[in-house]
Design a protein around this motif. Structure first.
Motif, PDB file in Angstrom:
ATOM      1  N   ASN A  14       4.542 -10.506  -1.917  1.00 13.88           N
ATOM      2  CA  ASN A  14       3.776 -11.050  -0.778  1.00 13.88           C
ATOM      3  C   ASN A  14       2.279 -11.080  -1.055  1.00 13.88           C
ATOM      4  O   ASN A  14       1.501 -11.484  -0.189  1.00 13.88           O
ATOM      5  CB  ASN A  14       4.015 -10.193   0.475  1.00 13.88           C
ATOM      6  N   GLY A  15       1.872 -10.621  -2.234  1.00 10.00           N
ATOM      7  CA  GLY A  15       0.436 -10.587  -2.533  1.00 10.00           C
ATOM      8  C   GLY A  15      -0.235  -9.315  -2.050  1.00 10.00           C
ATOM      9  O   GLY A  15      -1.459  -9.183  -2.138  1.00 10.00           O
ATOM     10  N   ASP A  16       0.544  -8.365  -1.526  1.00  3.75           N
ATOM     11  CA  ASP A  16      -0.037  -7.106  -1.050  1.00  3.75           C
ATOM     12  C   ASP A  16      -0.104  -6.084  -2.186  1.00  3.75           C
ATOM     13  O   ASP A  16       0.668  -6.155  -3.138  1.00  3.75           O
ATOM     14  CB  ASP A  16       0.809  -6.522   0.088  1.00  3.75           C
ATOM     15  N   ALA A  17      -1.003  -5.142  -2.023  1.00  2.00           N
ATOM     16  CA  ALA A  17      -1.114  -4.087  -3.027  1.00  2.00           C
ATOM     17  C   ALA A  17       0.028  -3.099  -2.860  1.00  2.00           C
ATOM     18  O   ALA A  17       0.449  -2.793  -1.750  1.00  2.00           O
ATOM     19  CB  ALA A  17      -2.448  -3.366  -2.877  1.00  2.00           C
ATOM     20  N   LYS A  18       0.509  -2.616  -4.021  1.00  2.00           N
ATOM     21  CA  LYS A  18       1.629  -1.680  -4.000  1.00  2.00           C
ATOM     22  C   LYS A  18       1.347  -0.616  -5.060  1.00  2.00           C
ATOM     23  O   LYS A  18       0.977  -0.926  -6.187  1.00  2.00           O
ATOM     24  CB  LYS A  18       2.905  -2.451  -4.342  1.00  2.00           C
ATOM     25  N   PHE A  40      -9.008  -4.715  -5.808  1.00  2.00           N
ATOM     26  CA  PHE A  40      -7.907  -5.499  -5.254  1.00  2.00           C
ATOM     27  C   PHE A  40      -7.851  -6.898  -5.867  1.00  2.00           C
ATOM     28  O   PHE A  40      -6.790  -7.382  -6.256  1.00  2.00           O
ATOM     29  CB  PHE A  40      -8.038  -5.584  -3.728  1.00  2.00           C
ATOM     30  N   GLY A  41      -9.018  -7.534  -6.006  1.00  4.46           N
ATOM     31  CA  GLY A  41      -9.081  -8.903  -6.520  1.00  4.46           C
ATOM     32  C   GLY A  41      -8.586  -9.051  -7.955  1.00  4.46           C
ATOM     33  O   GLY A  41      -8.328 -10.159  -8.404  1.00  4.46           O
ATOM     34  N   GLN A  42      -8.491  -7.965  -8.677  1.00  2.00           N
ATOM     35  CA  GLN A  42      -8.087  -8.042 -10.087  1.00  2.00           C
ATOM     36  C   GLN A  42      -6.625  -7.666 -10.311  1.00  2.00           C
ATOM     37  O   GLN A  42      -6.155  -7.662 -11.449  1.00  2.00           O
ATOM     38  CB  GLN A  42      -8.961  -7.116 -10.937  1.00  2.00           C
ATOM     39  N   LEU A  43      -5.907  -7.338  -9.228  1.00  2.00           N
ATOM     40  CA  LEU A  43      -4.516  -6.904  -9.392  1.00  2.00           C
ATOM     41  C   LEU A  43      -3.613  -8.080  -9.721  1.00  2.00           C
ATOM     42  O   LEU A  43      -3.800  -9.181  -9.227  1.00  2.00           O
ATOM     43  CB  LEU A  43      -3.995  -6.288  -8.097  1.00  2.00           C
ATOM     44  N   ASP A  44      -2.601  -7.818 -10.544  1.00  2.00           N
ATOM     45  CA  ASP A  44      -1.575  -8.825 -10.774  1.00  2.00           C
ATOM     46  C   ASP A  44      -0.199  -8.163 -10.640  1.00  2.00           C
ATOM     47  O   ASP A  44      -0.097  -6.960 -10.379  1.00  2.00           O
ATOM     48  CB  ASP A  44      -1.755  -9.495 -12.140  1.00  2.00           C
ATOM     49  N   ALA A  45       0.850  -8.950 -10.836  1.00  2.00           N
ATOM     50  CA  ALA A  45       2.202  -8.436 -10.638  1.00  2.00           C
ATOM     51  C   ALA A  45       2.543  -7.372 -11.680  1.00  2.00           C
ATOM     52  O   ALA A  45       3.286  -6.425 -11.400  1.00  2.00           O
ATOM     53  CB  ALA A  45       3.201  -9.587 -10.699  1.00  2.00           C
TER      54      ALA A  45
END
Lengths: 281, 220
Positions: free
Chosen positions: A40-44, A16-21
């Protein structure tokens, strides 16, 4: 082949900490998916057609499913315990069946030969009798009262100790082990192997840990676990047949393989066969 | 003490650790979070090495960022036998294979990073240039055998062997088999049998070189 009931289970697909847009383009059981962070900064997570998939963020990782999960993601109560350090070890790709990656994690007998002088050493090769059960209430495989002599059981261990273990299969490609915590004997260290099935013979493995260890730098904790897993990787890539056999065929399991036998039986019971060989060849 | 910015899974860092072990040199290891943290691309390490690669070796006012230079430095300080002698051909061969090792890094090393840690790259091209390099190495070792020499540049191991060995031994990690290369396998075995040899994940200990369990038991 069709995926079968494993379609509706949860799988790890990123840290999760490494995800970007922009997102991480990856695969889940042959389907292309994108794991990203929304506005919103949530995972998708979206599939190849742009459809949003179920998402859950837990244990440092993003989890998703191609189908309709019947249950919430399995619980690891230690993940909420104060004082633990959580270690995202990082992804490692392995050309093997996702089920084989789990089975190898459940095995103790290979320690002296593959993890020599760390998790085992000759002549201490005997696996003492231990208990295995399929716990019907939680529908999980558990191995308990496992003991093994280890020269360096953890980064925090200063010498050889007899280590106690418990093993748990919490999902078809998710497994958790609990082992003696050298600095805090009343607690268990938690080490997991979360496996993302890319194809039947290819997987991304996401090890994660929840440890009591205030002294060891984070990088050293990561490297200890990467060392262990990379020792396994070359073995896993050479296992034959590539898929996990669910038909015993010519195999002769021994007492030390009880956990593996229970895992295979549990997979069969649920028809969790993505990555399995159903008829011995 | 010499300080090595090190990553346990990096074959280039392992070259330096291995050379140190074989020459009896103690290193102060500073673990770098290469994966998943990409620490080698962070400001602290870029200040030491603008190329953004590891290993980095510090020894007083000496700062080295190329692994072949580190091998030469360690050997010159502790075990000059590992360097080329005065023979012109031997000296040239050592230099030839030290330079050649860069091709192993970019081909087999690139394939390994792609297949194992999901780094970007054209895997087909990486693997085929890796295979081309392995064929060249195999031929080089066969020619050495014709000359009656067991190692790449001489009849004794040199820095050239250590520069080439790790990426070759780990080729299967990148999906490149070593089965077609008998001379490479024999050479690898010779290196793994050297006194002081150390392993890294993916390079297993020669099992038959460990003490016999039965013997050990009766002795204790």
């Amino acid at each position: 082949m069709t995926v079968g009931p494993m379609f509706d289970e949860w799988y790890p697909v990123g840290i999760f900490g490494q995800l970007d847009a922009a997102g991480r383009k990856t695969m889940l059981m042959g389907e292309p998916i994108v794991v990203a962070r929304d506005d919103n900064g949530d995972a998708k997570v979206t599939d190849g057609t742009g459809r949003s998939l179920p998402v859950c963020v837990r244990y440092g990782h993003v989890w998703t499913s191609l189908g309709d999960p019947k249950k919430k993601l399995f619980a690891i109560p230690e993940a909420d315990q104060p004082g633990r350090r959580f270690v995202d070890v990082g992804v490692v790709r392995v050309r093997c069946s996702p089920l084989r990656a789990v089975e190898n994690f459940l095995d103790i007998a290979h320690f002296p030969f593959v993890h020599t002088d760390i998790l085992g050493a000759e002549p201490h090769t005997e696996v003492q009798a231990y208990k295995v059960e399929i716990r019907e209430d939680v529908d999980e495989v558990w191995a308990t009262q496992v003991e093994f002599y280890q020269p360096q059981a953890a980064k925090s261990a200063s010498g050889g100790i007899t280590t106690q273990y418990m093993y748990r299969v919490a999902g078809p490609t998710s497994t958790v082990l609990y082992k003696t915590c050298p600095p805090r004997p009343s607690e268990w260290d938690v080490i997991t192997l979360f496996v993302q099935p890319l194809a039947e013979d290819l997987c991304d493995v996401w090890p994660w840990m929840a440890l009591f260890d205030d002294d060891t730098p984070m990088t050293d904790l990561i490297h200890f676990q990467q060392t262990i897993f990379l020792q396994d990787r070359s073995i896993l890539e050479n296992q034959v047949p590539r898929l996990l056999p669910l038909d015993p065929g010519m195999e002769m399991p021994t007492r030390a393989d009880l956990t593996s036998v229970a895992y295979r039986r549990w997979l069969k019971r649920h028809n969790f066969t993505y990555g399995a060989q159903l008829v011995a060849q | 003490m010499m300080k090595l910015y090190d990553y346990i899974l990096s074959p280039s860092c392992y070259k330096v650790r291995l050379m140190a072990a074989l020459t009896g040199t103690t290193l102060d290891l500073r673990a770098v979070d290469f994966h998943p943290g990409l620490e080698h691309r962070g400001p602290e390490l870029l200040a030491l090495n603008p190329a953004g690669s590891i290993p980095i070796l510090e020894d007083g006012d000496v700062l080295l960022t190329e692994s072949s230079a580190m091998l030469v430095y360690l050997a010159a300080k502790a075990a000059p036998d590992w360097l080329a002698g005065s023979d012109a051909k031997e000296a040239a061969r050592v230099q030839q294979w030290l330079s050649f090792s860069g091709r192993l890094t970019s081909s087999l090393g690139g394939a390994r990073l792609h297949e194992m840690l999901l780094r970007p790259g054209d895997i087909g091209a990486l693997q085929s240039s890796g295979i081309a390099a392995l064929r060249e190495l195999e031929l080089g070792l066969v020619e050495q055998a014709e000359r009656g020499q067991k190692f790449l540049a001489a009849d004794r191991p040199t820095v050239a062997d250590i520069a080439c060995f790790p990426y070759v031994a780990l080729a299967p990690d990148g999906g490149v088999s070593l089965d077609p290369y008998p001379a490479i396998r024999l050479w690898s075995r010779r290196l793994r049998s050297l006194p002081g040899f150390i392993e890294m994940p993916g390079i297993h200990r020669l099992h038959e070189l460990k003490p016999e369990p039965q013997l050990e038991k009766s002795e204790t």
